[in-house]
Design an enzyme around this catalytic site. Structure first.
Site, short mmCIF file in Angstrom:
data_model
loop_
_atom_site.label_atom_id
_atom_site.label_comp_id
_atom_site.label_asym_id
_atom_site.label_seq_id
_atom_site.Cartn_x
_atom_site.Cartn_y
_atom_site.Cartn_z
N PHE A 151 67.37 -1.55 -25.48
CA PHE A 151 66.78 -2.61 -26.32
C PHE A 151 65.36 -2.98 -25.90
O PHE A 151 64.62 -3.57 -26.68
CB PHE A 151 67.68 -3.86 -26.26
N LYS A 175 69.51 7.51 -31.87
CA LYS A 175 70.53 6.43 -31.89
C LYS A 175 69.86 5.18 -31.31
O LYS A 175 69.68 5.05 -30.11
CB LYS A 175 71.73 6.86 -31.06
N GLU A 178 71.56 -1.30 -30.95
CA GLU A 178 72.09 -2.17 -32.00
C GLU A 178 71.48 -3.58 -31.94
O GLU A 178 71.64 -4.37 -32.86
CB GLU A 178 73.63 -2.23 -31.91
N SER A 228 70.91 1.59 -19.01
CA SER A 228 71.40 1.14 -17.71
C SER A 228 72.08 2.28 -16.94
O SER A 228 72.52 3.27 -17.53
CB SER A 228 72.39 -0.01 -17.91
N CYS A 283 62.00 -1.75 -17.22
CA CYS A 283 62.56 -0.92 -16.15
C CYS A 283 61.54 -0.73 -15.04
O CYS A 283 61.88 -0.30 -13.95
CB CYS A 283 63.01 0.41 -16.69
N GLU A 383 70.25 -4.88 -10.27
CA GLU A 383 69.20 -5.06 -11.28
C GLU A 383 69.58 -6.29 -12.12
O GLU A 383 70.60 -6.30 -12.81
CB GLU A 383 69.12 -3.82 -12.18
P1 NAD Z 1 72.42 -0.11 -22.10
O1 NAD Z 1 72.79 0.91 -21.09
O2 NAD Z 1 73.34 -1.26 -22.32
O3 NAD Z 1 72.24 0.59 -23.54
C1 NAD Z 1 71.45 1.73 -23.70
C2 NAD Z 1 71.98 2.53 -24.89
O4 NAD Z 1 73.31 2.97 -24.61
C3 NAD Z 1 72.04 1.72 -26.19
O5 NAD Z 1 71.65 2.55 -27.25
C4 NAD Z 1 73.50 1.34 -26.28
O6 NAD Z 1 73.94 1.20 -27.63
C5 NAD Z 1 74.22 2.50 -25.62
N1 NAD Z 1 75.46 2.10 -24.95
C6 NAD Z 1 75.72 0.90 -24.37
N2 NAD Z 1 76.96 0.91 -23.83
C7 NAD Z 1 77.47 2.14 -24.06
C8 NAD Z 1 78.72 2.76 -23.73
N3 NAD Z 1 79.67 2.11 -23.06
N4 NAD Z 1 78.92 4.03 -24.12
C9 NAD Z 1 77.96 4.70 -24.81
N5 NAD Z 1 76.77 4.16 -25.15
C10 NAD Z 1 76.53 2.90 -24.78
O7 NAD Z 1 70.94 -0.61 -21.73
P2 NAD Z 1 70.12 -1.80 -22.38
O8 NAD Z 1 70.73 -3.09 -21.94
O9 NAD Z 1 69.92 -1.56 -23.83
O10 NAD Z 1 68.71 -1.60 -21.66
C11 NAD Z 1 68.40 -2.11 -20.39
C12 NAD Z 1 68.58 -1.06 -19.32
O11 NAD Z 1 67.78 0.06 -19.61
C13 NAD Z 1 68.12 -1.54 -17.94
O12 NAD Z 1 69.04 -1.10 -16.98
C14 NAD Z 1 66.78 -0.85 -17.75
O13 NAD Z 1 66.40 -0.63 -16.41
C15 NAD Z 1 67.05 0.45 -18.44
N6 NAD Z 1 65.81 1.11 -18.83
C16 NAD Z 1 65.42 2.18 -18.09
C17 NAD Z 1 64.24 2.83 -18.38
C18 NAD Z 1 63.80 4.01 -17.59
O14 NAD Z 1 62.93 4.73 -18.06
N7 NAD Z 1 64.34 4.27 -16.42
C19 NAD Z 1 63.43 2.36 -19.44
C20 NAD Z 1 63.87 1.27 -20.18
C21 NAD Z 1 65.06 0.65 -19.86
#
Ligand code: NAD
Length: 500
Positions: A151, A175, A178, A228, A283, A383
């Site tokens: 997000f 994808k 949401e 994450s 991140c 984090e």
């Molecule tokens: P998230 O892991 O909750 O979601 C990321 C994606 O995975 C979304 O599209 C979500 O719909 C999907 N998703 C969520 N739960 C899932 C599941 N159980 N099974 C399959 N798909 C699932 O992350 P977020 O809260 O949207 O974003 C924040 C996180 O992203 C932080 O941990 C941040 O550090 C990380 N991030 C990392 C980078 C990087 O380049 N390392 C860059 C941006 C964000």
């Protein structure tokens, strides 16, 4: 206020989702639902993948220079629509408009990189590897690629992926998160306006149901994930189990070391933006300052505290706002619970931002500053992804380096010093993927590649730049001889270039 209903974009056409689950999209500054979308089901996702798979044969044969032309047109459209895209980001994410425009600009740089895709796909040729025998490399597209995005960067992170994949000749399933889908959907419309044929980029909004279809569908050859660590690790393991190429860029706890010889004013300005910009939801946010020496720590706390207390918090469209809300009620509660834990674990809460959460309707947390944090506390190990900065005091540079290297994450880090020897030692010995010297958020520009180490990246492949081109292509090496070359008759030994 009426709620707008969004749709997926499959085969260039707006399409309803069929999961039976409606996702509410909030304005985090008010806490109100502003938009909704019915999530993509497994069968919607499979349909999008089938369309992308059918389209691959045609798109992969389009010459790279023609693909580059589309990227040139896309670049101009993004420039023309920057304000609109930034507004969509801020409405759903909550970050300030200036910050949203900044991320559109960083995404745009990737598109600009892709306008030179012919150059990036240029291959090596070795003449006369043996008598009359030449060898050359081809980088060919791999098929349907998918991107699963978080997000926190609704424009930039998707643009790390699909422009590169598509320019390399692949088709793509995007994808979106949401929580913030509008900007990614608009970027997809603009891609079609730029001349991309329908079916090359298919954009869906969904959750685990859609993701699990991507992970198991045989037609998907490569997956880029940003999000994450627990989800990224799952995606890496499941995708690999299904023999896909996977890069999963994950969570972080980014340390900034401040040496006693650092320019204090520069360090304080740097950390204020890097820790509290975008409410800490980056991140590459700095979430830990490692102060070398008590004198350094005392000066930092004295200088940071009034600045953190006076951060101007509010909605993205209020004047002079420096920090917006966090993404959701759940996230707000999670951050507040970490702050409570930090206090009960014995850290010193130098600035308490908890009160801001009661002063606003939306999902706000004020800037928090902890001093005397130790490596065993949950505010240090985890984090938090909010506006919470921890100051850890250490006596020496060696102790600071060890602290960074012992952490499970290795996304970004920085050192603030005037000493070249220390900086050089740090850049060489730190176990982190992206390193800044007097730069707090060292996000690599488009022609370099972005990626962490340790549990911040699974799959070993960084994103965009030449690493991105390599990820979205497969290498073929051709060795050729023509009939007019030397004929030696049948050979039964394994030959080498030295055989003449
Ligand atoms: P998230 O892991 O909750 O979601 C990321 C994606 O995975 C979304 O599209 C979500 O719909 C999907 N998703 C969520 N739960 C899932 C599941 N159980 N099974 C399959 N798909 C699932 O992350 P977020 O809260 O949207 O974003 C924040 C996180 O992203 C932080 O941990 C941040 O550090 C990380 N991030 C990392 C980078 C990087 O380049 N390392 C860059 C941006 C964000």
């Amino acid at each position: 206020m009426s709620i707008q209903h969004l749709q997926h974009i499959i085969n260039g056409t707006q399409t309803s989702g069929g999961s039976g689950r409606m996702f509410d999209i909030y304005n985090p500054a008010t806490g109100q639902v502003s938009r909704q979308i019915e999530g993509a089901s497994a069968s919607d996702t499979a349909q999008a993948i089938a369309i992308a798979n059918d389209k691959f044969a045609e798109w992969s044969k389009v010459p790279p220079s023609k693909r580059a032309h589309i990227m040139f047109a896309y670049r101009q459209l993004i420039i023309d629509h920057t304000d609109e895209l930034a507004e969509l980001i801020s409405q759903e994410h909550g970050k300030t408009l200036a910050d949203a425009k900044g991320e559109v600009g960083r995404g745009l740089e990737i598109v600009e990189y892709c306008t030179a895709i012919n150059n990036h796909l240029k291959s090596d040729f070795s003449a006369d590897v043996s008598n009359g025998i030449d060898s050359h490399n081809l980088r060919q597209p791999i098929g349907v690629c998918a991107g699963i995005v978080p997000f926190n960067f609704p424009a930039m992170v998707p643009m790390w992926m699909y422009p590169v994949a598509i320019s390399c000749g692949n088709t793509f399933i995007l994808k979106l998160s949401e929580k913030v889908p509008s900007c990614g959907l608009r970027l997809t419309e603009l891609m079609h306006e730029a001349g991309l044929p329908a079916g090359v980029l298919n954009t869906i909004v969904g959750d685990k149901e859609a993701v699990d279809e991507i992970l198991s569908n045989d037609a998907v050859k490569a997956i880029s994930f940003v999000g994450s660590t627990p989800v990224g690790e799952y995606i890496y393991q499941e995708g690999s189990k299904h023999n896909k190429r996977v890069q999963a860029l994950c969570g972080a706890k980014n340390h900034m070391i401040v040496m006693p010889d650092a320019d204090l004013e520069l360090s304080v300005d740097a950390v204020i933006g890097a820790a509290y910009g975008s409410a800490g939801e980056r991140c590459m946010a700095i979430s830990v300052v490692v102060a070398v020496g008590d004198e350094t720590a005392d000066k930092l706390i004295a200088s940071l505290s009034p600045k953190v207390k006076s951060l101007k918090i509010g909605a993205y469209n209020e004047p002079d706002v420096e920090m917006g809300p966090v993404i959701s009620k759940q996230s707000q509660e999670n951050i507040l619970s970490y702050i409570d834990a930090g206090v009960s674990e014995g850290a010193t809460l130098a600035v308490d931002g908890r009160v801001a959460s009661n002063e606003h309707d939306g999902f706000f947390v004020g800037g928090c500053l902890f001093d005397n944090v130790t490596a065993d506390m949950s505010i240090y190990t985890d984090e938090i992804f909010g506006p919470v900065l921890c100051v850890v005091r250490v006596a020496t540079y060696d102790a600071a380096l060890k602290l960074v290297n012992d952490h499970e994450y290795g996304n970004g880090t920085a050192i603030f010093t005037r000493d070249g020897d220390t900086a050089r030692h740090f850049t060489s010995h730190v176990q982190v993927g992206m390193v800044g010297v007097n730069i707090p958020i060292p996000v690599p520009v488009a022609m370099h590649s972005f990626g962490g180490w340790k549990r911040s990246l699974f799959g070993g492949s960084s994103i965009h730049g030449m690493e991105g081109v390599r990820f979205y292509t497969q290498l073929k090496t051709v060795t050729s001889r023509w009939p007019s070359g030397i004929r030696k008759g049948a050979e039964f030994h394994f030959s080498s270039g030295k055989d003449v």
